[in-house]
Scaffold this active site. Structure first.
Site, PDB file in Angstrom:
ATOM      1  N   GLU A 289      -3.203  -0.837  11.547  1.00 16.80           N
ATOM      2  CA  GLU A 289      -2.916  -1.933  10.617  1.00 16.80           C
ATOM      3  C   GLU A 289      -1.810  -1.553   9.634  1.00 16.80           C
ATOM      4  OE1 GLU A 289      -6.709  -2.402   8.718  1.00 16.80           O
ATOM      5  OE2 GLU A 289      -7.741  -2.872  10.590  1.00 16.80           O
ATOM      6  N   ARG A 292       3.102  -1.194   4.845  1.00 19.48           N
ATOM      7  CA  ARG A 292       4.246  -0.547   4.201  1.00 19.48           C
ATOM      8  C   ARG A 292       5.222   0.085   5.181  1.00 19.48           C
ATOM      9  NH1 ARG A 292       3.435   1.848  -0.875  1.00 19.48           N
ATOM     10  NH2 ARG A 292       1.222   1.888  -0.324  1.00 19.48           N
ATOM     11  N   ARG A 329       4.758  -1.840  -8.770  1.00 23.09           N
ATOM     12  CA  ARG A 329       4.266  -0.544  -8.306  1.00 23.09           C
ATOM     13  C   ARG A 329       4.429   0.586  -9.328  1.00 23.09           C
ATOM     14  NH1 ARG A 329       5.635   2.095  -4.506  1.00 23.09           N
ATOM     15  NH2 ARG A 329       3.534   2.537  -3.801  1.00 23.09           N
ATOM     16  N   CYS A 359       7.357  -7.489 -21.983  1.00 19.91           N
ATOM     17  CA  CYS A 359       6.844  -6.883 -23.217  1.00 19.91           C
ATOM     18  C   CYS A 359       5.615  -6.020 -22.949  1.00 19.91           C
ATOM     19  CB  CYS A 359       6.555  -7.967 -24.243  1.00 19.91           C
ATOM     20  SG  CYS A 359       8.085  -8.571 -24.931  1.00 19.91           S
ATOM     21  N   TYR A 386       4.902  -4.500  -0.822  1.00 22.37           N
ATOM     22  CA  TYR A 386       4.163  -4.649  -2.077  1.00 22.37           C
ATOM     23  C   TYR A 386       5.106  -4.871  -3.265  1.00 22.37           C
ATOM     24  CZ  TYR A 386       0.623  -2.810   1.054  1.00 22.37           C
ATOM     25  OH  TYR A 386      -0.213  -2.622   2.128  1.00 22.37           O
TER      26      TYR A 386
HETATM   27  N1  LLP Z   1      -5.537  -2.406   6.357  1.00 25.66           N
HETATM   28  C1  LLP Z   1      -6.290  -2.643   5.271  1.00 25.66           C
HETATM   29  C2  LLP Z   1      -7.703  -3.012   5.451  1.00 25.66           C
HETATM   30  C3  LLP Z   1      -5.731  -2.524   3.992  1.00 25.66           C
HETATM   31  O1  LLP Z   1      -6.480  -2.761   2.930  1.00 25.66           O
HETATM   32  C4  LLP Z   1      -4.367  -2.169   3.853  1.00 25.66           C
HETATM   33  C5  LLP Z   1      -3.758  -2.045   2.545  1.00 25.66           C
HETATM   34  C6  LLP Z   1      -3.630  -1.950   5.019  1.00 25.66           C
HETATM   35  C7  LLP Z   1      -4.242  -2.070   6.251  1.00 25.66           C
HETATM   36  C8  LLP Z   1      -2.167  -1.613   4.993  1.00 25.66           C
HETATM   37  O2  LLP Z   1      -1.878  -0.404   4.370  1.00 25.66           O
HETATM   38  P1  LLP Z   1      -0.373   0.168   4.407  1.00 25.66           P
HETATM   39  O3  LLP Z   1      -0.041   0.456   5.840  1.00 25.66           O
HETATM   40  O4  LLP Z   1       0.519  -0.879   3.841  1.00 25.66           O
HETATM   41  O5  LLP Z   1      -0.425   1.369   3.548  1.00 25.66           O
HETATM   42  N2  LLP Z   1      -0.212  -2.300  -3.437  1.00 25.66           N
HETATM   43  C9  LLP Z   1      -0.331  -0.919  -3.055  1.00 25.66           C
HETATM   44  C10 LLP Z   1      -0.890  -0.748  -1.668  1.00 25.66           C
HETATM   45  C11 LLP Z   1      -2.203  -1.456  -1.478  1.00 25.66           C
HETATM   46  C12 LLP Z   1      -2.738  -1.327  -0.088  1.00 25.66           C
HETATM   47  C13 LLP Z   1      -3.890  -2.216   0.117  1.00 25.66           C
HETATM   48  N3  LLP Z   1      -4.410  -2.180   1.446  1.00 25.66           N
HETATM   49  C14 LLP Z   1       1.025  -0.235  -3.222  1.00 25.66           C
HETATM   50  O6  LLP Z   1       1.980  -0.881  -3.616  1.00 25.66           O
HETATM   51  O7  LLP Z   1       1.144   0.958  -3.005  1.00 25.66           O
END
Ligand code: LLP
Length: 430
Positions: A289, A292, A329, A359, A386
């Site tokens: 999944e 990023r 972030r 602010c 993100y």
């Molecule tokens: N699968 C599930 C169940 C998730 O909760 C997430 C991310 C992903 C896959 C994807 O993860 P990735 O491959 O994108 O790392 N806003 C934060 C990251 C939050 C991730 C939430 N869940 C940031 O900017 O670092």
């Protein structure tokens, strides 16, 4: 990933920043664009998705793009065309995935506290519903069962396990570390027998998968593989009892924000496939999944330099027109994104604290070495994931514009809404 080149020997001191083969200075000058604006290279995203597919070497797999990372229509459509399914976390994301052409059979739905309306959308989407509602608790299994019974359908579910990793075993920020006992996510291992019993007792559910997702921006494979081992062990227990179709070891593959990232998504997949084989499960579809890692490096946030402020003791601030509302972030996770000038000026560089207009003291992109001489714009790098998806209108600010590049040109623009939208919104309660 933006590249820098020097195409004009007459102006050797000026670097030219490009993304997807287009000069960022040209994009910022487009009257539809301005600042702050996100710019995305769709070709780069598609290339990364294809490389990830290739890392499965023909084995049955599903790359479910975690749409929360960047849910812009052109991005989701491009990744769908590149063969990705979707990992969604809300009814709205589910509807968007299907409208972008992703087949229900390639959609998994993660996340806690799904509402009945959201469960209904998932159960009713497509002839058999979506591939799997990823149940995050034993209690949720009963809720999905009840909705499926009410709708007169069978729902396909998977169990998202909480592998109870030590919270320190994952090299990531505590806000994005989800595979430990204290997290709200996933079914505790001690509850797996109860979850199996609930799934087999129901005539309205089919248990088709086992999954886990332990965190994001993970830059070493150990924690991920420890979690995969738990998924595979439980899958071996489940397979005689349920018509399992897939095992899914989640997203979280880290990217290089400038300090390096020693592992690639393909490294995670290669090591996970070896483990899957060791467990005798290589006939099952292997799901992942990623969010990023498919989009993060292929987006930048462009901002205008509004003014400088020079304080005492060599304190210098570079104030730009993008803030924490546009890219949250740094404020939320103390994340560091590189900031580079769009039109690099000649001469010496100095350290500037790059800050936005919001602010809040946390509206701060950190110290960066930037030209001492005046320049007009900056690009904040690696902002494809993100960024816009977490943006807000805090402080009465407009959401940034979004620009999509393909084949070396702009193929779509979502313009910034006028600030009067926000004003009218505040006045709209009757
Ligand atoms: N699968 C599930 C169940 C998730 O909760 C997430 C991310 C992903 C896959 C994807 O993860 P990735 O491959 O994108 O790392 N806003 C934060 C990251 C939050 C991730 C939430 N869940 C940031 O900017 O670092």
């Amino acid at each position: 990933m933006p590249t820098s080149r020097r195409p004009d020997p007459a102006r050797p001191s000026v670097d030219v920043l490009e993304l997807g083969g287009v000069r960022l200075a040209e994009i910022v000058a487009d009257p539809r664009v301005g600042t702050p604006s996100y710019v995305y290279d769709l070709d780069g995203m598609v290339a990364d998705a294809k490389a990830l597919h290739a890392s499965f070497e023909g084995a049955p797999h599903l790359v479910s793009y975690a749409m929360k990372a960047n849910s812009a229509g052109p991005v989701v459509r491009a990744l769908a065309e590149a063969g990705c399914g979707a990992d969604v976390v809300s009814g709205a994301e589910l509807v968007l995935a299907m409208r972008c052409g992703i087949a229900p059979d390639a959609i998994v739905y993660s996340g806690v506290a799904k509402t009945d309306e959201e469960l209904d959308l998932a159960i009713a989407g497509g002839p058999e519903g979506i591939l799997a509602i990823q149940a995050e608790s034993v209690e949720e299994i009963a809720r999905v069962d009840a909705r499926a019974r009410t709708l007169g359908r069978t729902a396909r579910i998977s169990l998202r396990l909480n592998p109870a990793l030590d919270a320190d075993s994952l090299d990531t920020h505590r806000h994005i570390n989800t595979g430990h006992d204290d997290a709200k996510f996933g079914i505790p291992l001690a509850s797996v027998p109860t979850a199996f019993a609930a799934a087999s007792a129901s005539r309205n559910l089919t248990l088709v998968g086992l999954t886990a997702h332990v965190g994001s921006q993970v830059t070493a494979t150990d924690g991920y593989l420890a979690s995969a081992r738990v998924v595979f062990r439980v899958a071996r227990e489940a397979r005689g009892r349920f018509p399992l179709r897939f095992v899914d070891t989640g997203g979280g593959f880290g990217i290089d924000y400038g300090a390096g990232c020693p592992v690639t998504p393909a490294d995670f997949i290669r090591a996970t496939r070896a483990l899957q084989k060791e467990h005798g499960l290589d006939d099952l579809v292997l799901g992942c999944e990623p969010g990023r890692s498919l989009v993060g490096a292929h987006g930048v946030l462009l901002a205008k330099v509004i003014q400088r402020k020079v304080g005492d003791a060599d304190r210098r601030w570079l104030m730009i027109d993008a803030g924490m509302n546009d890219l949250m972030r740094p404020a939320l996770y103390q994340a560091r994104h590189r900031v580079v000038p769009l039109e690099a000026a000649a001469g010496e560089s100095l350290m500037w604290k790059v800050v936005g207009p919001v602010c809040e003291s946390s509206d701060d992109f950190g110290p960066h070495e930037l030209p001492a001489a005046a320049f007009g714009h900056v690009a904040i790098l690696d902002a494809g994931a993100y960024g816009y998806s977490m943006a807000s209108r805090y402080n009465g600010r407009a959401l940034p514009a979004e620009v999509f590049l393909r084949g070396g040109q702009i193929v779509a623009v979502k313009e910034r809404r006028p600030i009067t939208d926000w004003v009218e919104d505040q006045l709209s309660a009757r």
